[in-house]
Design a protein around this motif. Sequence first.
Motif, PDB file in Angstrom:
ATOM      1  N   GLN A   1      39.367  16.674 -49.971  1.00 51.86           N
ATOM      2  CA  GLN A   1      39.871  17.223 -48.845  1.00 51.86           C
ATOM      3  C   GLN A   1      39.756  15.595 -47.647  1.00 51.86           C
ATOM      4  N   LEU A   2      40.605  15.038 -47.040  1.00 55.18           N
ATOM      5  CA  LEU A   2      40.586  13.473 -46.143  1.00 55.18           C
ATOM      6  C   LEU A   2      40.211  13.844 -44.735  1.00 55.18           C
ATOM      7  N   VAL A   3      39.302  13.238 -44.234  1.00 54.22           N
ATOM      8  CA  VAL A   3      39.657  13.555 -42.195  1.00 54.22           C
ATOM      9  C   VAL A   3      39.242  12.590 -41.860  1.00 54.22           C
ATOM     10  N   GLU A   4      40.656  11.503 -41.390  1.00 54.80           N
ATOM     11  CA  GLU A   4      40.307  10.162 -40.643  1.00 54.80           C
ATOM     12  C   GLU A   4      39.264  10.559 -39.227  1.00 54.80           C
ATOM     13  N   SER A   5      38.816   9.450 -38.971  1.00 54.12           N
ATOM     14  CA  SER A   5      38.101   9.482 -37.531  1.00 54.12           C
ATOM     15  C   SER A   5      38.228   7.923 -36.935  1.00 54.12           C
ATOM     16  N   GLY A   6      38.025   7.318 -36.404  1.00 60.69           N
ATOM     17  CA  GLY A   6      38.390   5.675 -34.999  1.00 60.69           C
ATOM     18  C   GLY A   6      39.528   6.024 -34.303  1.00 60.69           C
ATOM     19  N   GLY A   7      40.780   6.812 -34.388  1.00 63.41           N
ATOM     20  CA  GLY A   7      41.597   6.734 -33.761  1.00 63.41           C
ATOM     21  C   GLY A   7      41.562   6.596 -31.908  1.00 63.41           C
ATOM     22  N   GLY A   8      42.308   6.537 -30.866  1.00 62.84           N
ATOM     23  CA  GLY A   8      42.005   6.172 -29.726  1.00 62.84           C
ATOM     24  C   GLY A   8      42.905   5.310 -29.225  1.00 62.84           C
ATOM     25  N   LEU A   9      42.510   5.604 -27.532  1.00 59.97           N
ATOM     26  CA  LEU A   9      43.098   4.054 -26.421  1.00 59.97           C
ATOM     27  C   LEU A   9      42.756   2.792 -26.371  1.00 59.97           C
ATOM     28  N   VAL A  10      44.001   2.151 -26.920  1.00 57.87           N
ATOM     29  CA  VAL A  10      43.111   0.533 -26.617  1.00 57.87           C
ATOM     30  C   VAL A  10      44.043  -0.082 -26.576  1.00 57.87           C
ATOM     31  N   GLN A  11      43.877  -1.583 -25.509  1.00 61.77           N
ATOM     32  CA  GLN A  11      45.091  -2.133 -25.119  1.00 61.77           C
ATOM     33  C   GLN A  11      45.486  -3.017 -25.716  1.00 61.77           C
ATOM     34  N   ALA A  12      46.737  -3.365 -25.625  1.00 60.53           N
ATOM     35  CA  ALA A  12      47.009  -4.741 -26.550  1.00 60.53           C
ATOM     36  C   ALA A  12      45.879  -5.747 -26.620  1.00 60.53           C
ATOM     37  N   GLY A  13      46.488  -6.415 -27.628  1.00 56.82           N
ATOM     38  CA  GLY A  13      45.156  -7.403 -27.914  1.00 56.82           C
ATOM     39  C   GLY A  13      43.680  -6.572 -28.492  1.00 56.82           C
ATOM     40  N   GLY A  14      43.472  -5.163 -28.336  1.00 56.80           N
ATOM     41  CA  GLY A  14      42.317  -5.052 -28.692  1.00 56.80           C
ATOM     42  C   GLY A  14      42.249  -4.579 -30.348  1.00 56.80           C
ATOM     43  N   PHE A  15      41.504  -3.174 -30.610  1.00 57.30           N
ATOM     44  CA  PHE A  15      41.299  -3.117 -32.266  1.00 57.30           C
ATOM     45  C   PHE A  15      40.371  -1.971 -32.284  1.00 57.30           C
ATOM     46  N   LEU A  16      40.578  -1.237 -33.328  1.00 52.83           N
ATOM     47  CA  LEU A  16      40.169  -0.640 -34.186  1.00 52.83           C
ATOM     48  C   LEU A  16      39.902  -0.638 -35.175  1.00 52.83           C
ATOM     49  N   ARG A  17      38.892   1.289 -35.657  1.00 57.09           N
ATOM     50  CA  ARG A  17      38.948   0.419 -36.870  1.00 57.09           C
ATOM     51  C   ARG A  17      38.789   2.044 -37.464  1.00 57.09           C
ATOM     52  N   LEU A  18      39.722   2.315 -38.233  1.00 61.14           N
ATOM     53  CA  LEU A  18      39.951   3.853 -39.094  1.00 61.14           C
ATOM     54  C   LEU A  18      38.530   3.938 -40.365  1.00 61.14           C
ATOM     55  N   SER A  19      38.536   5.208 -40.548  1.00 58.37           N
ATOM     56  CA  SER A  19      37.657   5.570 -41.442  1.00 58.37           C
ATOM     57  C   SER A  19      38.130   7.130 -42.190  1.00 58.37           C
ATOM     58  N   CYS A  20      38.001   6.563 -43.445  1.00 61.31           N
ATOM     59  CA  CYS A  20      38.434   8.351 -44.111  1.00 61.31           C
ATOM     60  C   CYS A  20      37.374   8.242 -45.791  1.00 61.31           C
ATOM     61  N   PRO A  21      36.288   9.102 -45.200  1.00 63.70           N
ATOM     62  CA  PRO A  21      35.704   9.771 -46.253  1.00 63.70           C
ATOM     63  C   PRO A  21      35.193  11.205 -46.563  1.00 63.70           C
ATOM     64  N   PRO A  22      36.178  10.938 -47.731  1.00 66.21           N
ATOM     65  CA  PRO A  22      36.685  12.249 -48.301  1.00 66.21           C
ATOM     66  C   PRO A  22      36.214  13.090 -49.124  1.00 66.21           C
ATOM     67  N   SER A  23      35.340  14.202 -49.194  1.00 61.97           N
ATOM     68  CA  SER A  23      35.464  15.058 -49.576  1.00 61.97           C
ATOM     69  C   SER A  23      35.621  15.892 -51.022  1.00 61.97           C
ATOM     70  N   GLY A  24      34.665  16.386 -51.626  1.00 65.39           N
ATOM     71  CA  GLY A  24      35.448  17.333 -52.747  1.00 65.39           C
ATOM     72  C   GLY A  24      35.763  16.464 -53.972  1.00 65.39           C
TER      73      GLY A  24
END
Length: 124
Positions: free
Chosen positions: A3-26
Motif C-alpha cells: 500500500q502506497l500513500v503519497e504526501s507532501g503535495g500542496g499549493l506553491v508559487q512558481a519557483g518554489g519547491f515541494l518534497r513528496l514522500s511515499c512510505p509504503p506499507s506491507g
Amino acid sequence: QVQLVESGGGLVQAGGFLRLSCPPSGRSLSSYPVAWFRQAPGKERVFVAASHWSASSTIYADSVNGRFTISRDNAKNTAYLQMNSLKPEDTAVYYCAVRTWGAISTITSGYDYWGQGTQVTVSS
C-alpha cells in the motif's frame, strides 16, 4: 500486498519547491524499483522519475531533469521526490508506484502498485 500513500503535495508559487514522500506499507521498498508519475487534468498519466532499488540508477523525464530529484531511504522504507524551481506546468496529481519485478520502467503498465496520488498546484 503493498500500500502506497503519497504526501507532501500542496499549493506553491512558481519557483518554489515541494518534497513528496511515499512510505509504503506491507512490504519493504529496498529491493524494488520505485517511480513517480503525474497526471494533469484531462491528460494521460506520464512518467516523471524512477530509481533502481539500490539508487545507483535513476531516470528522469526531460521536462523535470535538473529540477526534480528522486531519492530513497531504504532504512526508513520511503521514497521521495524533491521538486525545485516549480513551474505552473508541473501542476498535476503525483503518483508513487512500485514495480516488484524487472528493472526500471518508464511506462505505467510496468508498475504493480500505485498510491492514491497527491495534488501539486503551482501558481504563476
